[in-house]
Design a protein around this motif. Structure first.
Motif, PDB file in Angstrom:
ATOM      1  N   PRO A 114       0.834  -1.205   0.000  1.00 10.77           N
ATOM      2  CA  PRO A 114       0.000   0.000   0.000  1.00 10.77           C
ATOM      3  C   PRO A 114       0.869   1.256   0.000  1.00 10.77           C
ATOM      4  CG  PRO A 114      -0.774  -1.555   1.659  1.00 10.77           C
ATOM      5  CD  PRO A 114       0.535  -2.085   1.136  1.00 10.77           C
ATOM      6  N   GLY A 115       0.397   2.255  -0.683  1.00  9.63           N
ATOM      7  CA  GLY A 115       1.116   3.528  -0.747  1.00  9.63           C
ATOM      8  C   GLY A 115       0.716   4.301  -1.984  1.00  9.63           C
ATOM      9  N   LYS A 116       1.391   5.426  -2.169  1.00  8.56           N
ATOM     10  CA  LYS A 116       1.077   6.312  -3.284  1.00  8.56           C
ATOM     11  C   LYS A 116       1.346   5.639  -4.633  1.00  8.56           C
ATOM     12  CE  LYS A 116       0.174  10.459  -4.954  1.00  8.56           C
ATOM     13  NZ  LYS A 116      -1.138  11.046  -4.952  1.00  8.56           N
ATOM     14  N   ALA A 117       2.437   4.883  -4.729  1.00  6.22           N
ATOM     15  CA  ALA A 117       2.774   4.228  -5.988  1.00  6.22           C
ATOM     16  C   ALA A 117       1.705   3.206  -6.379  1.00  6.22           C
ATOM     17  CB  ALA A 117       4.133   3.546  -5.873  1.00  6.22           C
ATOM     18  N   ARG A 149      12.048   4.863  -6.782  1.00  2.00           N
ATOM     19  CA  ARG A 149      12.765   5.894  -6.027  1.00  2.00           C
ATOM     20  C   ARG A 149      12.705   5.610  -4.534  1.00  2.00           C
ATOM     21  NH1 ARG A 149      10.400  10.968  -9.165  1.00  2.00           N
ATOM     22  NH2 ARG A 149      11.604  10.741 -11.074  1.00  2.00           N
ATOM     23  N   GLN A 150      11.550   5.174  -4.052  1.00  2.00           N
ATOM     24  CA  GLN A 150      11.417   4.832  -2.636  1.00  2.00           C
ATOM     25  C   GLN A 150      12.286   3.633  -2.293  1.00  2.00           C
ATOM     26  OE1 GLN A 150       7.222   4.228  -2.206  1.00  2.00           O
ATOM     27  NE2 GLN A 150       6.757   6.415  -2.113  1.00  2.00           N
ATOM     28  N   ALA A 151      12.329   2.644  -3.171  1.00  4.28           N
ATOM     29  CA  ALA A 151      13.153   1.466  -2.918  1.00  4.28           C
ATOM     30  C   ALA A 151      14.630   1.831  -2.925  1.00  4.28           C
ATOM     31  CB  ALA A 151      12.870   0.391  -3.965  1.00  4.28           C
ATOM     32  N   GLU A 152      15.026   2.721  -3.836  1.00  2.00           N
ATOM     33  CA  GLU A 152      16.419   3.146  -3.913  1.00  2.00           C
ATOM     34  C   GLU A 152      16.810   3.934  -2.667  1.00  2.00           C
ATOM     35  OE1 GLU A 152      18.974   6.294  -6.538  1.00  2.00           O
ATOM     36  OE2 GLU A 152      17.539   5.033  -7.600  1.00  2.00           O
ATOM     37  N   ALA A 153      15.909   4.765  -2.192  1.00  4.03           N
ATOM     38  CA  ALA A 153      16.211   5.575  -1.005  1.00  4.03           C
ATOM     39  C   ALA A 153      16.342   4.703   0.241  1.00  4.03           C
ATOM     40  CB  ALA A 153      15.113   6.618  -0.802  1.00  4.03           C
TER      41      ALA A 153
END
Length: 122
Positions: free
Chosen positions: A35-38, A111-115
């Motif tokens: 769940p999330g924005k993506a 991007r979230q996974a990379e961060a």
């Protein structure tokens, strides 16, 4: 077999792969994505694309019906087909927006996974 039934089944056959792919992608996002924005962007995009595929199928069936009941004059049929072409173009634009939303969601997710995988201080 009735010619309208054959053309309707042919139209359904052409639309089936896109409908199936959208349904599978919707099920994958609904059940397997975090769940999330993506995920929300992906679900909205797939929903738009699925809705557009169903509308395209409906317009194709309507077009087949107009052809099979060609009791109208050629001028009226050409007017109907010109309007259907404009509607098809608008539906394709909405479907394109759905694809862009899916890509946007994918970019946000990567991007979230990379961060989260970067080590502190890098």
């Amino acid at each position: 077999m009735d010619s309208l039934l054959v053309t309707a089944l042919t139209t359904l056959g052409y639309s089936f792969p896109e409908l199936l792919a959208c349904a599978i992608a919707l099920a994958m996002l609904w059940s397997a994505a975090r769940p999330g924005k993506a995920r929300q962007l992906g679900l909205i995009g797939i929903g738009l694309m699925l809705g557009c595929a169903v509308l395209q199928l409906g317009l194709g069936l309507y077009q087949n019906w107009v052809i099979s009941t060609a009791a109208d004059s050629a001028t009226q049929i050409s007017t109907i087909f010109a309007r259907l072409s404009a509607v098809h173009m608008l539906i394709n634009c909405v479907s394109l927006a759905g694809l862009v939303m899916i890509a946007w969601g994918l970019c946000k997710a990567t991007r979230q996974a990379e961060a989260t995988t970067r080590a502190p201080g890098q």
